[in-house]
Write a protein that holds these residues in place. Structure first.
Motif, short mmCIF file in Angstrom:
data_model
loop_
_atom_site.label_atom_id
_atom_site.label_comp_id
_atom_site.label_asym_id
_atom_site.label_seq_id
_atom_site.Cartn_x
_atom_site.Cartn_y
_atom_site.Cartn_z
N VAL A 79 31.01 35.51 28.46
CA VAL A 79 30.65 36.69 27.68
C VAL A 79 30.19 37.76 28.66
O VAL A 79 29.35 37.50 29.52
N SER A 80 30.78 38.95 28.57
CA SER A 80 30.42 40.04 29.46
C SER A 80 29.46 40.98 28.74
O SER A 80 29.68 41.35 27.60
N LEU A 81 28.38 41.36 29.43
CA LEU A 81 27.38 42.23 28.81
C LEU A 81 27.45 43.66 29.34
O LEU A 81 26.51 44.43 29.14
N ALA A 82 28.53 44.02 30.03
CA ALA A 82 28.63 45.39 30.52
C ALA A 82 30.09 45.79 30.68
O ALA A 82 30.94 44.96 31.00
N PRO A 83 30.41 47.08 30.45
CA PRO A 83 31.80 47.54 30.52
C PRO A 83 32.44 47.27 31.87
O PRO A 83 33.62 46.89 31.93
N ASN A 84 31.70 47.46 32.97
CA ASN A 84 32.34 47.28 34.28
C ASN A 84 32.72 45.81 34.53
O ASN A 84 33.72 45.52 35.17
N LEU A 85 31.92 44.89 33.97
CA LEU A 85 32.24 43.47 34.14
C LEU A 85 33.47 43.10 33.33
O LEU A 85 34.34 42.36 33.80
N THR A 86 33.54 43.64 32.10
CA THR A 86 34.71 43.41 31.27
C THR A 86 35.96 43.90 32.00
O THR A 86 36.98 43.21 32.07
N GLU A 87 35.84 45.10 32.58
CA GLU A 87 36.97 45.68 33.30
C GLU A 87 37.37 44.81 34.48
O GLU A 87 38.56 44.60 34.74
N THR A 88 36.37 44.30 35.19
CA THR A 88 36.65 43.43 36.34
C THR A 88 37.37 42.16 35.90
O THR A 88 38.34 41.74 36.53
N THR A 107 37.52 49.73 28.18
CA THR A 107 38.58 49.77 29.17
C THR A 107 38.86 48.37 29.69
O THR A 107 37.93 47.71 30.13
N PRO A 108 40.07 47.89 29.68
CA PRO A 108 41.25 48.46 29.02
C PRO A 108 41.12 48.37 27.48
O PRO A 108 40.21 47.71 26.99
N ALA A 109 42.05 49.03 26.81
CA ALA A 109 41.94 49.14 25.35
C ALA A 109 41.84 47.77 24.68
O ALA A 109 41.17 47.62 23.66
N ALA A 110 42.48 46.76 25.28
CA ALA A 110 42.47 45.42 24.68
C ALA A 110 41.05 44.86 24.58
O ALA A 110 40.76 44.03 23.72
N ALA A 111 40.16 45.34 25.45
CA ALA A 111 38.78 44.83 25.44
C ALA A 111 38.08 45.15 24.13
O ALA A 111 37.13 44.49 23.74
N LYS A 112 38.57 46.20 23.45
CA LYS A 112 37.94 46.58 22.18
C LYS A 112 38.17 45.53 21.09
O LYS A 112 37.45 45.48 20.12
N ASP A 167 29.86 46.54 48.03
CA ASP A 167 29.20 45.54 47.17
C ASP A 167 30.09 45.20 45.99
O ASP A 167 30.21 44.05 45.59
N MET A 168 30.68 46.27 45.41
CA MET A 168 31.51 46.07 44.22
C MET A 168 32.70 45.15 44.56
O MET A 168 33.03 44.25 43.80
N LEU A 169 33.30 45.38 45.74
CA LEU A 169 34.42 44.54 46.14
C LEU A 169 33.97 43.09 46.31
O LEU A 169 34.64 42.16 45.88
N GLU A 170 32.80 42.93 46.94
CA GLU A 170 32.28 41.57 47.13
C GLU A 170 31.98 40.91 45.79
O GLU A 170 32.29 39.74 45.57
N SER A 171 31.37 41.70 44.86
CA SER A 171 31.07 41.16 43.53
C SER A 171 32.35 40.72 42.83
O SER A 171 32.38 39.69 42.16
N THR A 172 33.39 41.52 42.98
CA THR A 172 34.67 41.21 42.34
C THR A 172 35.21 39.90 42.88
O THR A 172 35.62 39.01 42.12
N ALA A 173 35.17 39.73 44.23
CA ALA A 173 35.65 38.50 44.84
C ALA A 173 34.83 37.32 44.34
O ALA A 173 35.36 36.26 44.00
N LEU A 174 33.51 37.53 44.26
CA LEU A 174 32.61 36.47 43.83
C LEU A 174 32.86 36.05 42.39
O LEU A 174 32.86 34.87 42.05
N LEU A 175 33.10 37.07 41.55
CA LEU A 175 33.38 36.79 40.14
C LEU A 175 34.66 35.97 40.02
O LEU A 175 34.73 35.02 39.24
N THR A 307 31.87 56.04 37.24
CA THR A 307 30.50 55.62 36.95
C THR A 307 30.40 54.12 36.72
O THR A 307 29.35 53.63 36.34
N ARG A 308 31.53 53.41 36.92
CA ARG A 308 31.49 51.97 36.66
C ARG A 308 31.87 51.17 37.90
O ARG A 308 32.99 51.30 38.38
N PRO A 309 30.98 50.36 38.40
CA PRO A 309 31.32 49.55 39.58
C PRO A 309 32.28 48.43 39.23
O PRO A 309 31.87 47.29 39.05
N SER A 310 33.55 48.77 39.10
CA SER A 310 34.59 47.79 38.82
C SER A 310 35.80 48.17 39.67
O SER A 310 35.79 49.23 40.29
N PRO A 311 36.83 47.32 39.73
CA PRO A 311 37.98 47.66 40.57
C PRO A 311 38.57 49.04 40.29
O PRO A 311 39.10 49.70 41.18
#
Lengths: 355, 335
Positions: A79-88, A107-112, A167-175, A307-311
């Motif tokens: 379960v993602s609690l933030a838009p940037n995580l959902t996007e990632t 974002t993306p629209a499917a997340a809705k 950091d964002m890139l590292e977080s993405t790799a970690l996720l 404004t969103r730390p995602s890819p």
């Protein structure tokens, strides 16, 4: 431990009355005398995830806020609690494992269409429990209280807290690692890294453009130097005119007039007409139209991804760089008047929106 | 006024609270049938934790029951404090908020959130200190010619409240990021957060506070007819005032530290109880306590259902529901 917590809870006065009355037994008389075990309770509750670690296949990891979390080795429901995580999660191609997200995840629209658990600051804990997640992903926009409550319920919460683009890139790799998608994550991060390096090469030896990054227009809120947006600006060959230790400082228009930013950067809200209106409104507004950058039409409207730390942030940085450095990336603007220039900048916004 | 009448009315209200609590246990984003709830409660009471589904345990014992318990605590504390302040000031507008006590408690709590985050009990202790300090200052400022003057006291309270709110705003603009979000939410009134301290202690303090105010209720009845008259009848007015102020600020600090600023309850509930059962404080204090609990549990149940799956702060709910009801009651009384 679990018994202590729940048994202790049953001995509380009022819940005791409720449960006791329901079940025909009196509340425990030693309720108050037995108090004062809070420290122990908290300490042992903290070990709860570790206990689940023993029975299921889990590994202990330290998240980006320094919490120790027992994450299942085989994560299936997130379960993602933030838009940037959902996007990632979507960027990693792991949307099948996304059991739910927030009402802000657009974002993306499917997340809705994913089941929503509420807004990031006040999600329904019950709705999260109902989705049976193996892992809940949080960021700094969520409240500590939410993370703590979920942890108390024995749900693993991994909190991301990227402060820079790296950091964002590292977080993405970690996720990716956490969710069993090491390869996808590695290739995605490598691709983004290349894009950033190419951008850095083309912007080499260019002076930084001084910009006013508008988070909110009224009251005027901008970014502080420690936000990842400030770092994103540096990657795009720009720098905020406001130096502040606060993350989201509220500033006065006088300060903006005095600092004379070369460009105004606005974020768009994914709608073309709104983007055009945003620029027109700003140029018509008192005081704002006194700013040199506004007079010259040097307004860049950039996709909200900035404004969103995602890819998606990397693409937004590239577009921002294109908007701010037309001498490198775009045709010369000198010949066109302010009106045309503003259309040009609007186009940047539109391109960003259309993505 | 007989003891039997007090007991009967309180028992009736407690029954309403109980039914409301059971109904509230069934309502929420996670769907559970009434049968599942009863079975889960039985299993919980019997200590058979391994037999119930983990979800049920989380939802009932981890989320809903603690929340109802916290709602009862906060509602009872704020309403009793409000009733106490109204009696002392002989002013229907008196309320922990009007007197600045809530703001003092909120400032204390925020300071502890900044200086000693994640320390169990620090928030509560700081809220008590904040509430006590505010009461002491307001009490001192409210004296005129060596006597406590109700009008001056009320004004001092209003000034203290606005000053303290300004300090809170200042602190909130200097703190950034995640802490700020938590605080902004907490300030609006929030029962979802874990109080980080044993509920048994909070309930112990609640009962002490309500008990202290209740012991003064006969004296409060006399003070209502006028302070001079009460003095002539042998009431130690200043002692009663001191006891009620300290107890009421204890109760306010208690409520604010766990739930933030929940308004209207301290103002509204004692008024409703007065309209229903009369102005005798021996009845008003216990009925306000139970009535406040009923009001907050109701407001919180609505807060977590009307915009599900998101949740409203319970303070927003009490203000939305409380203000129109209050206006209606006031107008009806004036007619």
């Amino acid at each position: 431990m679990r018994e202590t917590f729940l048994a202790g809870f049953l001995r509380l006065k009022m819940p005791g009355v409720i449960v006791g009355a329901l079940l025909g037994c009196a509340p425990h008389p030693g309720a108050l005398a037995a108090g004062l075990t809070q420290q122990q309770a908290t300490a042992s509750q903290a070990q709860d995830p570790a206990r689940t670690a023993d029975k299921a296949g889990t590994k202990m990891v330290t998240d980006e806020t320094g919490r120790r979390v027992a994450v299942p080795v085989n994560v299936q429901r997130v379960v993602s609690l933030a838009p940037n995580l959902t996007e990632t999660v979507y960027a990693l191609g792991l949307e099948d494992k996304l059991a739910g997200d927030t009402t802000y995840c657009d974002t993306p629209a499917a997340a809705k269409n994913k089941p929503h658990v509420g807004a990031p600051v006040n999600p329904s804990l019950e709705a999260i429990v109902a989705l049976h997640p193996d892992l809940v992903l949080a960021t700094a926009i969520n409240r500590w209280e939410t993370v703590e409550s979920l942890e108390r319920l024995g749900i693993a919460v991994y909190t991301m807290d990227p402060h820079t683009v790296q950091d964002m890139l590292e977080s993405t790799a970690l996720l990716g690692d956490l969710m069993g998608a090491h390869e996808q994550a590695a290739s995605l991060v490598a691709k983004l890294q290349t894009t950033l390096e190419e951008l850095q090469t083309s912007l080499r030896e260019r002076p930084l453009v001084h910009v006013l990054f508008v988070v909110w227009e009224d009251p005027l809120i901008t970014i502080g130097q420690n936000t990842f947006i400030a770092d994103a600006l540096r990657w795009a060959g720009a720098e905020s005119v406001i130096i502040s230790k606060q993350d989201w400082p509220q500033i006065s228009m006088e300060e903006v007039l005095r600092l004379e930013p070369e460009y105004i950067v606005l974020t768009s809200n994914h709608s073309e007409t709104d983007t055009a209106d945003q620029v027109r409104d700003l140029r018509a507004r008192a005081v704002w139209n006194e700013i040199e950058a506004v007079k010259l039409g040097r307004i860049v409207v950039i996709a909200e991804e900035i404004t969103r730390p995602s890819p998606g942030l990397v693409q937004a940085i590239v577009e921002l760089a294109h908007g701010l450095h037309p001498e490198i990336f775009g045709p010369a603007q000198k010949s066109s008047g302010p009106e045309k220039q503003s259309r040009k900048s609007m186009a940047v916004g539109l391109v960003a929106c259309a993505r | 006024m007989t003891l039997a009448r007090i007991v009967w009315i309180c028992a009736a209200l407690a029954a309403i609270l109980f039914v409301e609590g059971v109904v509230s246990l069934q309502i929420g984003a996670y769907h559970m049938s009434a049968r599942d709830i009863v079975v889960t409660l039985f299993q919980g009471a019997a200590g058979r934790w391994d037999e119930m589904p983990g979800d049920f345990k989380s939802v009932i014992f981890g989320l809903r029951l603690p929340r109802i318990a916290l709602g009862i605590l906060v509602g009872a504390a704020l309403s009793t404090a409000g009733a106490g302040f109204q009696a002392l000031l002989r002013n229907p507008l008196a309320d922990p908020y009007v007197l600045g006590v809530s703001s003092g408690a909120a400032l204390g709590t925020i300071l502890s959130m900044i200086l000693t985050p994640h320390t169990a009990g620090a928030m509560q202790a700081a809220a008590f200190v904040g509430a006590f300090a505010t009461v002491a200052v307001v009490y001192f400022l409210g004296r005129r010619g060596g006597q406590l003057d109700s009008a001056t006291l009320l004004l001092a309270g209003i000034v203290a409240a606005s000053f303290l709110s300004a300090v809170i705003m200042f602190l909130m603009t200097t703190v950034s990021g995640r802490d700020l979000r938590g605080m902004a939410f907490w300030l609006m009134g929030d029962l979802q957060s874990d109080p980080r301290v044993d509920l048994r202690w909070l309930y112990f303090l609640l009962i002490v506070g309500i008990g202290c105010i209740f012991t003064t209720s006969s004296d409060l009845n006399l003070i209502l007819t006028g302070e001079q008259e009460a003095r002539h009848l042998g009431v130690n007015v200043n002692r009663v005032k001191l006891v009620v102020y300290i107890s009421a600020s204890l109760l306010t600090g208690l409520a604010v530290s766990v739930s933030g600023a929940i308004g209207y309850v301290g103002l509204l509930v004692p008024h409703v109880m007065r309209m229903l059962f009369g102005t005798d404080y021996r009845l008003l204090i216990p009925t306000s306590a139970i009535g406040g609990a009923i009001a907050i549990v109701l407001a919180d149940t609505l807060a977590r259902t009307v915009v599900a799956p998101s949740e409203l702060p319970v303070g927003a709910m009490t203000a939305i529901a409380g203000a129109p009801v209050f206006i209606y009651l006031m107008r009806r009384r004036m007619r």
